[in-house]
Structure formats: C-alpha cells, structure tokens
Design an enzyme around this catalytic site. Structure first.
Site, PDB file in Angstrom:
ATOM      1  N   LYS A  13       0.827  -1.218   0.000  1.00 48.60           N
ATOM      2  CA  LYS A  13       0.000   0.000   0.000  1.00 48.60           C
ATOM      3  C   LYS A  13       0.854   1.258   0.000  1.00 48.60           C
ATOM      4  CE  LYS A  13      -2.412  -0.699   3.783  1.00 48.60           C
ATOM      5  NZ  LYS A  13      -1.763  -1.950   4.211  1.00 48.60           N
ATOM      6  N   ARG A  88      -9.188   1.564   9.623  1.00 52.05           N
ATOM      7  CA  ARG A  88      -8.694   0.199   9.765  1.00 52.05           C
ATOM      8  C   ARG A  88      -9.658  -0.646  10.576  1.00 52.05           C
ATOM      9  NH1 ARG A  88      -2.739   0.604   9.215  1.00 52.05           N
ATOM     10  NH2 ARG A  88      -1.725  -1.322   9.815  1.00 52.05           N
ATOM     11  N   ARG A 127      11.201  -7.852   4.564  1.00 53.88           N
ATOM     12  CA  ARG A 127      11.191  -6.389   4.375  1.00 53.88           C
ATOM     13  C   ARG A 127      12.095  -5.684   5.394  1.00 53.88           C
ATOM     14  NH1 ARG A 127       5.569  -3.028   4.594  1.00 53.88           N
ATOM     15  NH2 ARG A 127       5.594  -3.477   6.824  1.00 53.88           N
ATOM     16  N   ARG A 153      11.585  -3.630  11.085  1.00 55.45           N
ATOM     17  CA  ARG A 153      10.593  -3.088  12.015  1.00 55.45           C
ATOM     18  C   ARG A 153      10.243  -4.157  13.048  1.00 55.45           C
ATOM     19  NH1 ARG A 153       5.823  -0.619   8.264  1.00 55.45           N
ATOM     20  NH2 ARG A 153       4.602  -1.517   9.949  1.00 55.45           N
ATOM     21  N   ARG A 164      -0.585  -9.407  13.413  1.00 54.10           N
ATOM     22  CA  ARG A 164      -1.106  -8.349  12.518  1.00 54.10           C
ATOM     23  C   ARG A 164      -2.093  -8.937  11.515  1.00 54.10           C
ATOM     24  NH1 ARG A 164       3.991  -5.792  10.068  1.00 54.10           N
ATOM     25  NH2 ARG A 164       2.680  -4.139   9.241  1.00 54.10           N
TER      26      ARG A 164
HETATM   27  P1  AMP Z   1       1.293   0.337   9.135  1.00 51.63           P
HETATM   28  O1  AMP Z   1       2.556   1.039   8.843  1.00 51.63           O
HETATM   29  O2  AMP Z   1       0.109   0.894   8.381  1.00 51.63           O
HETATM   30  O3  AMP Z   1       1.400  -1.159   9.019  1.00 51.63           O
HETATM   31  O4  AMP Z   1       0.943   0.643  10.683  1.00 51.63           O
HETATM   32  C1  AMP Z   1       1.823   0.244  11.714  1.00 51.63           C
HETATM   33  C2  AMP Z   1       1.086   0.191  13.027  1.00 51.63           C
HETATM   34  O5  AMP Z   1       0.570   1.501  13.355  1.00 51.63           O
HETATM   35  C3  AMP Z   1      -0.138  -0.706  13.079  1.00 51.63           C
HETATM   36  O6  AMP Z   1       0.195  -2.084  13.276  1.00 51.63           O
HETATM   37  C4  AMP Z   1      -0.891  -0.104  14.252  1.00 51.63           C
HETATM   38  O7  AMP Z   1      -0.293  -0.459  15.483  1.00 51.63           O
HETATM   39  C5  AMP Z   1      -0.671   1.380  14.038  1.00 51.63           C
HETATM   40  N1  AMP Z   1      -1.737   1.948  13.183  1.00 51.63           N
HETATM   41  C6  AMP Z   1      -1.612   2.441  11.925  1.00 51.63           C
HETATM   42  N2  AMP Z   1      -2.800   2.861  11.456  1.00 51.63           N
HETATM   43  C7  AMP Z   1      -3.705   2.609  12.434  1.00 51.63           C
HETATM   44  C8  AMP Z   1      -5.121   2.781  12.550  1.00 51.63           C
HETATM   45  N3  AMP Z   1      -5.846   3.283  11.543  1.00 51.63           N
HETATM   46  N4  AMP Z   1      -5.720   2.413  13.705  1.00 51.63           N
HETATM   47  C9  AMP Z   1      -5.005   1.916  14.718  1.00 51.63           C
HETATM   48  N5  AMP Z   1      -3.678   1.683  14.667  1.00 51.63           N
HETATM   49  C10 AMP Z   1      -3.029   2.029  13.546  1.00 51.63           C
END
Ligand code: AMP
Length: 210
Positions: A13, A88, A127, A153, A164
């Site tokens: 994404k 989300r 990654r 990460r 996740r």
């Molecule tokens: P991402 O980089 O989008 O995979 O986000 C990394 C982490 O940030 C996620 O696993 C959540 O812990 C937090 N996070 C990102 N977006 C959201 C959201 N919309 N609601 C809650 N937690 C979020």
C-alpha cells in the site's frame, strides 16, 4: 480525488500510495508513518502508540481518529487526499463517513489491494525499512532511495506478523464489505510487479468520478 487504500500489511500500500498520490496530485496520509515519525521524535503521541505497535495491535481509536482529523484539516488535504492505513476498523470507517458528510465532500473510491497470506508473510519477513526516509527494501544494507541505514521493524518480526494478520482479518477486513455496500469498493490484485499494479490501479480509478 478523495481516496482510501485498504489491504493487508505487506500488500504494498505504501509504495503504491506514493505513485497514486503523485499521479492525482493529492497528499499521501499514512497513519503508520505518522506514528513512526512520532516514535522516532519521542513525542507523547509516539509514546502512547508504541506498546500497541510493537505488539501488532491497533492503537486505540481515541488516539488515532484525532490524529487523522487534525491532519485532514491541513490546507494540502482540503481538495483531496489519499488515506493509507486509516480507516482500519468499522468504527473508524463510520468516523470518516460522518466527517465527509459534515464537510459535504464524499469519498470517490476505496481501493482494495488483495494478496494471499503466504505472499504477505514472505514479503513482510524479508522487508527492511529505512531509518531516515522510511522506504521499504529487500536484501540490501543501505536504503536504495536515500542511502540511510535499514532495519527490521519490530512489527515485521515473525510472531508480530502473525498477530497483525489476525488483527487484519478480525478488525480491518469487515470494512471491505462496508465499502462494497456503499458502492465505493474497487479491488486490484497486489501480486505482480510494482509498475503493473500501479497501472491497474490508475486504470480502475480513471473510471471513478472525481
Ligand atoms: P502500518 O505502517 O500501516 O502497518 O501501521 C503500523 C502500526 O501503526 C499498526 O500495526 C498499528 O499499530 C498502528 N496503526 C496504523 N494505522 C492505524 C489505525 N488506523 N488504527 C489503529 N492503529 C493504527
């Protein structure tokens, strides 16, 4: 163009969002990136989010929704945006719907990137992420974009990836039916080359009214 991207972690994404945001001249708003920038800067918001992120859980809506609401008030987002990583869960999708009704600026489309679990796990576990610019990479010591140091990460480690994916299936996947019912959903396969996926996404979005 007011656009939301949905898809499992590792579907690409973030990469696609950068191309699409440039193509449509709209800001790319990625909640994960905003949280990581806050973690790095040691802000109060970053400290609140850290424990949830490290476990692969969602940060509570009370924290996340306010953060996005203020980002959407910034001048660059007034004429369009690409949301990556928010909403989300269905409660967040309801908050976005209420915001758009209040501003009389409905979403144009929700683009879903779909990918099989085995491919997600393979991509996420290999990654690496740049400490400086956040760009993802595979199999290199230095970031190919800016030359910065790359790291894995915390939430790309095997045990957290599994959590996740569970969180995605339980909490995020239901927003796909939510948006299908609203007539906004467009689905694109996230398997294949970055260029081919971008081309399919742009072609699907060109049929959407702006
Ligand atoms: P991402 O980089 O989008 O995979 O986000 C990394 C982490 O940030 C996620 O696993 C959540 O812990 C937090 N996070 C990102 N977006 C959201 C959201 N919309 N609601 C809650 N937690 C979020």
């Amino acid at each position: 163009m007011r656009l939301v991207l949905v898809g499992p972690p590792g579907a690409g994404k973030g990469t696609q969002a950068q191309f699409l945001a440039a193509h449509f001249s709209i800001p790319h708003i990625a909640t994960g990136d905003i949280f990581r920038a806050n973690l790095k800067a040691g802000t109060e918001l970053g400290n609140q989010a850290r424990e949830f992120m490290d476990r692969g859980e969602l940060v509570p809506d009370s924290i996340t929704n306010n953060m996005v609401a203020s980002r959407l008030e910034e001048p660059d987002a007034l004429n369009g945006f690409l949301l990556d990583g928010w909403p989300r869960n269905v409660a967040q999708a309801e908050v976005l719907r209420a915001m758009m009704i209040e501003k009389k600026t409905p979403l144009n489309a929700v683009l879903e990137f779909s990918l099989a679990d085995e491919e997600i796990i393979a991509r996420l576990s290999s990654r690496r992420t740049c400490r400086d610019c956040g760009a993802p990479s595979v199999g290199v010591d230095k970031c190919p974009t800016c030359g910065g140091e790359v790291y894995q990460r915390e939430d790309d480690k095997a045990e957290v990836i599994a959590r996740r994916l569970e969180v995605y299936a339980e909490q995020t996947a239901p927003i796909i039916s939510f948006y299908r019912n609203e007539g906004l959903l467009i689905s694109v396969s996230a398997s294949g080359s970055v260029e081919d996926i971008t081309a399919s996404a742009i072609s699907a979005l060109s049929r959407v009214a702006q």
